[in-house]
Structure formats: structure tokens, C-alpha cells
Design a protein around this motif. Sequence first.
Motif, PDB file in Angstrom:
ATOM      1  N   ILE A 172       1.632  -3.188  -2.512  1.00  0.00           N
ATOM      2  CA  ILE A 172       2.847  -2.622  -3.108  1.00  0.00           C
ATOM      3  C   ILE A 172       3.396  -1.582  -2.134  1.00  0.00           C
ATOM      4  O   ILE A 172       2.898  -0.460  -2.063  1.00  0.00           O
ATOM      5  N   ALA A 173       4.381  -1.995  -1.361  1.00  0.00           N
ATOM      6  CA  ALA A 173       4.954  -1.100  -0.354  1.00  0.00           C
ATOM      7  C   ALA A 173       5.868  -0.059  -0.990  1.00  0.00           C
ATOM      8  O   ALA A 173       6.041   1.024  -0.457  1.00  0.00           O
ATOM      9  N   GLY A 174       6.454  -0.399  -2.130  1.00  0.00           N
ATOM     10  CA  GLY A 174       7.314   0.532  -2.831  1.00  0.00           C
ATOM     11  C   GLY A 174       8.785   0.238  -2.582  1.00  0.00           C
ATOM     12  O   GLY A 174       9.118  -0.644  -1.792  1.00  0.00           O
ATOM     13  N   PRO A 175       9.630   0.951  -3.244  1.00  0.00           N
ATOM     14  CA  PRO A 175       9.278   1.949  -4.256  1.00  0.00           C
ATOM     15  C   PRO A 175       8.782   1.295  -5.542  1.00  0.00           C
ATOM     16  O   PRO A 175       9.026   0.119  -5.778  1.00  0.00           O
ATOM     17  N   GLY A 176       8.068   2.045  -6.293  1.00  0.00           N
ATOM     18  CA  GLY A 176       7.569   1.539  -7.562  1.00  0.00           C
ATOM     19  C   GLY A 176       6.067   1.434  -7.574  1.00  0.00           C
ATOM     20  O   GLY A 176       5.376   2.049  -6.781  1.00  0.00           O
ATOM     21  N   GLY A 177       5.586   0.623  -8.468  1.00  0.00           N
ATOM     22  CA  GLY A 177       4.155   0.522  -8.712  1.00  0.00           C
ATOM     23  C   GLY A 177       3.915   0.804 -10.181  1.00  0.00           C
ATOM     24  O   GLY A 177       4.852   0.905 -10.981  1.00  0.00           O
ATOM     25  N   SER A 178       2.669   0.933 -10.539  1.00  0.00           N
ATOM     26  CA  SER A 178       2.321   1.213 -11.927  1.00  0.00           C
ATOM     27  C   SER A 178       1.112   2.128 -11.961  1.00  0.00           C
ATOM     28  O   SER A 178       0.528   2.455 -10.927  1.00  0.00           O
ATOM     29  N   GLU A 179       0.724   2.506 -13.170  1.00  0.00           N
ATOM     30  CA  GLU A 179      -0.449   3.350 -13.350  1.00  0.00           C
ATOM     31  C   GLU A 179      -1.693   2.652 -12.791  1.00  0.00           C
ATOM     32  O   GLU A 179      -2.567   3.277 -12.213  1.00  0.00           O
ATOM     33  N   PHE A 180      -1.740   1.327 -12.929  1.00  0.00           N
ATOM     34  CA  PHE A 180      -2.927   0.575 -12.520  1.00  0.00           C
ATOM     35  C   PHE A 180      -2.845   0.085 -11.076  1.00  0.00           C
ATOM     36  O   PHE A 180      -3.871  -0.135 -10.442  1.00  0.00           O
TER      37      PHE A 180
END
Length: 157
Positions: free
Chosen positions: A99-107
Motif C-alpha cells: 500500500i503505497a498510499g495515500p490511504g490504508g486501513s487500521e489493519f
Amino acid sequence: MTLAAEILNVARAKGLRIATAESCTGGMVSAALTDVAGSSAVFERGFVTYTNDAKEQMLGVRRATLDAHGAVSEQVAQEMAEGALTHSDADIAVAITGIAGPGGSEFKPEGRVCFGLAIKNRPTHTETVEFGAIGRGNVRAASVEKALNLLKMAADT
């Protein structure tokens, strides 16, 4: 001498061929290797498998693995690297999914990248690096450097 040139020189001397399987880096590792003149003696092919369907179709990543662990996992990185060996004439394959971003999640936070390194007739090495939310370009650049270092380690052994 660049790291890519070092890898290619060592691999050439040992008669090794290299393949890449890339997701979040979109071919940047392949580009780093092929930027070096004479890379065709070592670089066999690169797979850019950005979607899950591409990972399945081009590399043989199992849908069950994707469903159970998600694309950003060591399990998928392993299957990507092994699939790159299976679908090429290479001796060494490196895989990157993250996941290079932007973003993602808690997990699965931004900056998490999973790597796989497959060498013919050896167990596949996997690892996860948490680069953090350092920005998309920086995550991708750091991932390329890590992948090249994995290839150097493989070529040196």
C-alpha cells in the motif's frame, strides 16, 4: 556503480536470470534493472500485476490466498514470486505487493509492503516492511531499493 549494475554483474557471472513480479511499484524494479546497458543478458522478464485478477491470471496466485489474506500479504508475495519463476525462465524472482498510499486501513496501513524472493530449488523468503506514511513516491522508491537489495542477496549466495 549502481546497485542494479552490481546485481546484473554478479548474476551474469553466475549465469543467473532474473524476473520481477510487481504490484505497488508498477514496474519500477524492472525499469531500474533495464536502465543498465547489457541487462538483457540477465533480466528475463517483469510482470506488473496491479489487480488481483492480474495476479491470478499472470502469476497463478490463488483466489483463496487473496480472499484469506488480501493482496498485501506475505502469502500473496510468496505466490507472486513463485509464479514469476514458474511463468519464466528465470532463476531468481522478486515480488512486491503493498500500500503505497495515500490511504490504508487500521489493519493494513499506508506504507506496508510485502516482499517475496524465490530462488529455484530453495524455500521462498518473505518479509514485510512498514515504511510508514512517508508518501506514495517515497514508499515506492524505498520498495524498489529493498527489492534490489533482496536480489543482490540472492545473486550473492
